[in-house]
Design a protein around this motif. Structure first.
Motif, mmCIF file in Angstrom:
data_model
loop_
_atom_site.group_PDB
_atom_site.id
_atom_site.type_symbol
_atom_site.label_atom_id
_atom_site.label_comp_id
_atom_site.label_asym_id
_atom_site.label_seq_id
_atom_site.Cartn_x
_atom_site.Cartn_y
_atom_site.Cartn_z
ATOM 1 N N CYS A 180 0.846 -1.190 0.000
ATOM 2 C CA CYS A 180 0.000 0.000 0.000
ATOM 3 C C CYS A 180 0.880 1.239 0.000
ATOM 4 O O CYS A 180 1.842 1.317 0.759
ATOM 5 C CB CYS A 180 -0.872 -0.053 1.264
ATOM 6 S SG CYS A 180 -1.735 1.468 1.595
ATOM 7 N N LEU A 211 -4.273 4.016 7.382
ATOM 8 C CA LEU A 211 -3.120 3.350 7.995
ATOM 9 C C LEU A 211 -3.581 2.136 8.783
ATOM 10 O O LEU A 211 -3.014 1.044 8.691
ATOM 11 C CB LEU A 211 -2.427 4.310 8.962
ATOM 12 C CG LEU A 211 -1.416 5.274 8.385
ATOM 13 C CD1 LEU A 211 -1.061 6.318 9.432
ATOM 14 C CD2 LEU A 211 -0.174 4.501 7.965
ATOM 15 N N LEU A 248 3.970 -1.412 3.567
ATOM 16 C CA LEU A 248 3.577 0.001 3.461
ATOM 17 C C LEU A 248 4.717 0.845 2.903
ATOM 18 O O LEU A 248 5.878 0.640 3.265
ATOM 19 C CB LEU A 248 3.198 0.538 4.848
ATOM 20 C CG LEU A 248 2.092 -0.223 5.592
ATOM 21 C CD1 LEU A 248 2.035 0.237 7.053
ATOM 22 C CD2 LEU A 248 0.749 -0.030 4.920
#
Ligand code: SAH
Length: 567
Positions: free
Chosen positions: A445, A463, A473
């Motif tokens: 992501c 988040l 991430l």
């Protein structure tokens, strides 16, 4: 044929002074210097052979400051392939000799003479026809096209053997060639735009003196154009450009036809019909109407395209990649070379350079993105070739979305007619990941931690969900002076879903001078280790590390999830 600016390739600092002198002769010429050997070059390369071959294949003229033999051996494997043949010259490192090697039809001798004049030496010209007649008959200037190259070659050898020649038709350029002319000669050069089967011993040269006006959409345009030229008995090689009304600017059929016929496409204000359009563009020309939508304008001399209407403007939103020139895609390099105007945040514009003196730089503050996007459209709508620069990829937290938003908001037809293209780049997350191994090797992501254009609450929510979903991430804009606490809060949220041992990669100034790469863990990461020039990659539950030979660690996230498949 028109070539891009030459590449001046040097192997050591000893050649720099000569290279600079040559660069002054060619606006846009870049000096390519060998890494760790040359200081102060415009571009750095690592491998001489690969660099030279790449330039050659891209049809870039090459001026190599080294032994002719090295250049010959390096390019030899490419010479049997059909394809690009740009001018290639070897120049002695001290500027004492200029040797044209390849690209006779691309004007290598002309370049050799220019460079030799600039260095105050004589060029090593070995082409007999050129030595004797002062120019190459086979390489007419841009307003003329040679009918048949093979015939031309035979012609030159006949002339060298002592034959004389007659010139029919007007070509001011031929008057400067020191040809052995004789009105009684049985060899003749015929200059004219009419379709003609060459007589025996006749060489045809076509002036690019014909314009074709297209006033509305026409089915199978290239075919219709060929038929129109046949009907008017005009040679295809004499077609200099297509002209259409500005209202047809975004018409893809026109663009494809111009591309297929190999001629430029220009636009002028709409007229009542094609003949009117043609007449307005080339005053004094003979107008031949074909039908309401097609007409020809035939001039006496080659057309000066720059004086005819204007081109369709272009706007390219480009990504420079993280910084290193090797990581910039070739399409972006080509776009930088053709641009007339460059817009962007000053740091990135500087990174994209050096630019030629004729390229206009519009540097603005990083925050004025919408204003910059609108300014870009204003310039492009005037027919200019504009680029908007972003670092990394322009579609990742950068200018592409701002440019499209500006266009979406506008009802200005001229803006919507601009030839808009987005050219991708290597984004910071991918460049950082590659240096660390493959931390983004499975689902991941990408997030910007900046709350300038979105509420902090949505960042926290995303988040939380991304971390819960066990995605790796990648954080862009992780921290700044005006956003000091946000990263700490983000890490707290991630820590609720990940162990303290989770690998973390910090890439700072990746691909730029002084780059650093650091592998750490979520448990030891603190916001002080991060600044706005840092990319933060946080692993998922499967991301792992192992030592790499030579020091440091490899980081990767396996392609599988759950149970390792048997392989
Ligand atoms: N369009 C850019 C991102 C712009 S947002 C891209 O695709 O890369 C700016 C953020 O990107 C910076 O705050 C930093 O987090 C990251 N970044 C950009 N260039 C970087 C580089 N060379 N090294 C590390 N991080 C970089």
């Amino acid at each position: 044929m028109a070539h891009s600016a030459p590449a001046i390739v040097i192997l050591g600092n000893g050649s720099l002074a000569t290279a600079r002198k040559i660069a002054q002769l060619y606006p846009g010429a870049l000096i390519h210097g060998l890494a760790e050997r040359v200081e102060g070059a415009d571009r750095v390369y690592h491998e001489f052979g690969a660099t030279l071959r790449e330039l050659y294949q891209q049809d870039t003229p090459i001026i190599a400051l080294c032994a002719a033999g090295i250049v010959i051996r390096t390019l030899a494997p490419l010479l049997l392939e059909k394809g690009a043949e740009p001018p290639v010259l070897a120049v002695a490192e001290d500027g004492s000799a200029v040797v044209p090697l390849l690209g006779g039809l691309g004007g290598v001798n002309v370049m050799a003479r220019e460079i030799a004049a600039g260095l105050d030496v004589a060029a090593a010209i070995t082409t007999s026809g050129e030595l004797r007649f002062g120019t190459c008959l086979l390489n007419p200037p841009s307003g003329y096209a040679l009918g048949d190259l093979e015939l031309g070659k035979r012609f030159v050898s006949d002339l060298l053997a002592g034959e004389h020649v007659r010139i029919e038709g007007a070509a001011p350029w031929l008057a400067q060639v020191q040809l052995p002319q004789d009105p009684e000669a049985h060899l003749s050069i015929h200059v004219g735009s009419a379709e003609r089967t060459p007589a025996a011993n006749e060489l045809l040269i076509y002036p690019r003196s014909v314009l074709l006006a297209v006033s509305a959409s026409v089915a199978d345009l290239p075919q219709a154009i060929r038929a129109a030229l046949r009907q008017a008995q005009v040679a295809g090689q004499s077609l200099a450009c297509l002209l259409a009304p500005v209202t047809e600017m975004a018409n893809p059929t026109l663009r494809e036809a111009a591309l297929e016929l190999g001629v430029p496409l220009r636009f002028a204000s709409a007229a009542s019909d094609a003949s009117e359009l043609a007449r307005g563009a080339v005053p004094g020309a003979t107008i031949i109407p074909i039908d309401a939508n097609l007409a020809l304008a035939i001039a006496e001399q080659p057309l000066d395209i720059a004086q005819i209407g204007r081109p369709r403007g272009r706007l390219a939103v480009i990504g420079l990649g993280p910084g290193a020139a090797e990581l910039m895609v070739p399409a972006v390099k080509a776009e930088l070379a053709r641009a007339t105007d460059v817009l962007g945040y000053e740091t990135y514009v500087r990174m994209a350079g050096p630019f030629r003196a004729d390229q206009v730089l519009h540097c603005t503050d990083n925050r004025e993105e919408m204003q910059r996007a609108r300014h870009a459209f204003e310039l492009a709508a005037q027919g200019r070739s504009v680029i908007v620069v972003s670092s990394g990829d322009p579609g990742v937290f950068a200018m592409a979305a701002a440019v499209l938003e500006a266009l979406h908001e506008s009802s200005e037809p001229a803006w919507h007619s601009v030839d808009l293209e987005i050219l991708p780049g290597v984004s910071a997350s991918l460049a950082t990941a590659a240096q660390a191994g493959a931390p983004l090797g499975h689902d991941f992501c990408v997030m910007s931690l900046s709350d300038n254009l979105k509420p902090w609450s949505i960042i926290e929510k995303r988040l939380d969900l991304a971390a819960e979903a066990d995605l790796a991430l990648a954080f862009y804009n992780p921290i700044s002076r005006s956003r000091p606490w946000q990263l700490g809060r983000a890490l707290e949220i991630v820590a609720q879903h990940r162990t303290p041992e989770t690998p973390v990669v910090l890439g700072r100034d990746i691909g730029r001078p002084g780059q650093t790469l650091r592998v750490t863990t979520l448990g030891t990461l603190t916001p002080e280790q991060v600044d706005m020039r840092t990319m933060v990659l946080i692993g998922s539950s499967t991301t792992c590390t192992f030592p790499r030979a030579g020091g440091g660690e490899w980081v990767y996230t396996p392609r599988w999830y759950g149970e390792k498949p048997v392989s």
